[in-house]
Design a protein around this motif. Structure first.
Motif, PDB file in Angstrom:
ATOM      1  N   ILE A  71       0.815  -1.217   0.000  1.00  0.00           N
ATOM      2  CA  ILE A  71       0.000   0.000   0.000  1.00  0.00           C
ATOM      3  C   ILE A  71       0.851   1.271   0.000  1.00  0.00           C
ATOM      4  N   HIS A  72       2.131   1.143   0.368  1.00  0.00           N
ATOM      5  CA  HIS A  72       3.024   2.306   0.308  1.00  0.00           C
ATOM      6  C   HIS A  72       4.467   1.823   0.252  1.00  0.00           C
ATOM      7  N   ALA A  73       5.297   2.521  -0.530  1.00  0.00           N
ATOM      8  CA  ALA A  73       6.713   2.163  -0.661  1.00  0.00           C
ATOM      9  C   ALA A  73       7.561   3.422  -0.580  1.00  0.00           C
ATOM     10  N   THR A  74       8.578   3.371   0.272  1.00  0.00           N
ATOM     11  CA  THR A  74       9.474   4.515   0.441  1.00  0.00           C
ATOM     12  C   THR A  74      10.883   4.130   0.005  1.00  0.00           C
ATOM     13  N   PRO A  75      11.349   4.611  -1.144  1.00  0.00           N
ATOM     14  CA  PRO A  75      12.719   4.307  -1.579  1.00  0.00           C
ATOM     15  C   PRO A  75      13.738   4.921  -0.620  1.00  0.00           C
ATOM     16  N   ILE A  76      14.795   4.170  -0.339  1.00  0.00           N
ATOM     17  CA  ILE A  76      15.892   4.669   0.500  1.00  0.00           C
ATOM     18  C   ILE A  76      17.137   4.892  -0.351  1.00  0.00           C
ATOM     19  N   CYS A  77      17.494   3.888  -1.142  1.00  0.00           N
ATOM     20  CA  CYS A  77      18.659   4.015  -2.024  1.00  0.00           C
ATOM     21  C   CYS A  77      18.488   3.080  -3.212  1.00  0.00           C
ATOM     22  N   PHE A  78      18.596   3.629  -4.404  1.00  0.00           N
ATOM     23  CA  PHE A  78      18.494   2.825  -5.617  1.00  0.00           C
ATOM     24  C   PHE A  78      19.896   2.619  -6.176  1.00  0.00           C
ATOM     25  N   PHE A  79      20.314   1.366  -6.285  1.00  0.00           N
ATOM     26  CA  PHE A  79      21.660   1.041  -6.765  1.00  0.00           C
ATOM     27  C   PHE A  79      21.629   0.880  -8.288  1.00  0.00           C
ATOM     28  N   TYR A  80      21.455   1.995  -8.965  1.00  0.00           N
ATOM     29  CA  TYR A  80      21.223   1.989 -10.407  1.00  0.00           C
ATOM     30  C   TYR A  80      22.458   1.575 -11.205  1.00  0.00           C
ATOM     31  N   ARG A  81      23.642   1.695 -10.613  1.00  0.00           N
ATOM     32  CA  ARG A  81      24.849   1.365 -11.375  1.00  0.00           C
ATOM     33  C   ARG A  81      24.982  -0.135 -11.638  1.00  0.00           C
TER      34      ARG A  81
END
Length: 240
Positions: free
Chosen positions: A70-80
């Motif tokens: 019902i809810h998501a809070t991104p903390i750190c996206f390791f896009y590399r």
């Protein structure tokens, strides 16, 4: 009941026409959720359901089947992870193995440190990758015996690592006569004696490459008697 949990998103896949299913590695379990409307571009949950995202999920538990996100809070996206094909292939291989492994706080910690090494573009990326695999092998009870010869248990004259026997062999038990480089044997020993508190010592004393990661993934595949499609793909990428 609504719960909150924090971890690393491992996998997301489409479900029915507009929804999706997602899996997160936490300290004590693999959490699976249904994500309504994630296939829509306007979805507010999509940003919190990306593979290799460290995030907090708020989940409405259900009596049957996966809970509802019902809810998501991104903390750190390791896009590399996605910027280098070899690292991408290896990261997805780790993901596949982690989905088969009983979670623990240590596994979450070590996988998070690996992703941080990728994101920071450190030279020690594959050292952290091998360390994750080492923790998985230990968790599954299939780690190599490195405290002596796996057959006679003598601690001197060690000269090779035997996949067949599952550990080090001494000169007297090494029937095929193939010897392993002493520095490589030392690297194996230090890897399986390392802990999360002294991994810096391992990195300072040993150099790890993708071939080391492939070796331990092969070890996992052999002793777990499983097939890893991601391992075959990684080998193809490395051979390009």
């Amino acid at each position: 009941m609504t719960i909150k949990t924090t971890g690393i998103v491992l996998k997301v896949q489409d479900y029915k026409e507009k929804d999706g299913l997602a899996w997160m590695l936490t300290q004590d379990q693999i959490v699976s959720v249904r994500v309504r409307g994630i296939q829509k571009e306007s979805s507010k949950l999509r940003s919190g359901c990306q593979p290799f995202l460290y995030a907090t999920w708020q989940i409405e538990e259900r009596n049957q089947g996966p809970g509802l996100l019902i809810h998501a809070t991104p903390i750190c996206f390791f896009y590399r992870v996605m910027e280098d094909l070899t690292i991408q292939a290896f990261s997805f291989l780790l993901r596949d193995i982690l989905l088969k492994t009983k979670p623990s706080p240590l596994l979450l910690e070590t996988f998070l440190e690996y992703l941080k090494a990728v994101q920071d573009q450190r030279n020690s990326v594959f050292a952290y990758g091998c360390f994750v695999l080492k923790e998985i092998l230990c968790a599954e009870g299939i780690q190599p015996f490195v405290d002596g010869c796996t057959l006679c248990h003598r601690k001197d004259a060690l000269e090779t690592l035997s996949i067949k026997e599952g550990g080090f062999l001494c000169h007297y038990c090494n029937q095929n006569g193939i010897k392993m480089n002493k520095s490589d044997m030392r690297k194996v020993y230090l890897l399986f004696k390392a802990s999360s508190k002294n991994i810096d010592v391992l990195i300072e004393n040993c150099h790890f490459e993708i071939k080391d990661c492939i070796f331990w993934a092969d070890w996992y595949e052999r002793f777990e008697q499983t097939h890893l499609a991601g391992l075959k793909f990684l080998k193809t990428v490395v051979d390009l």
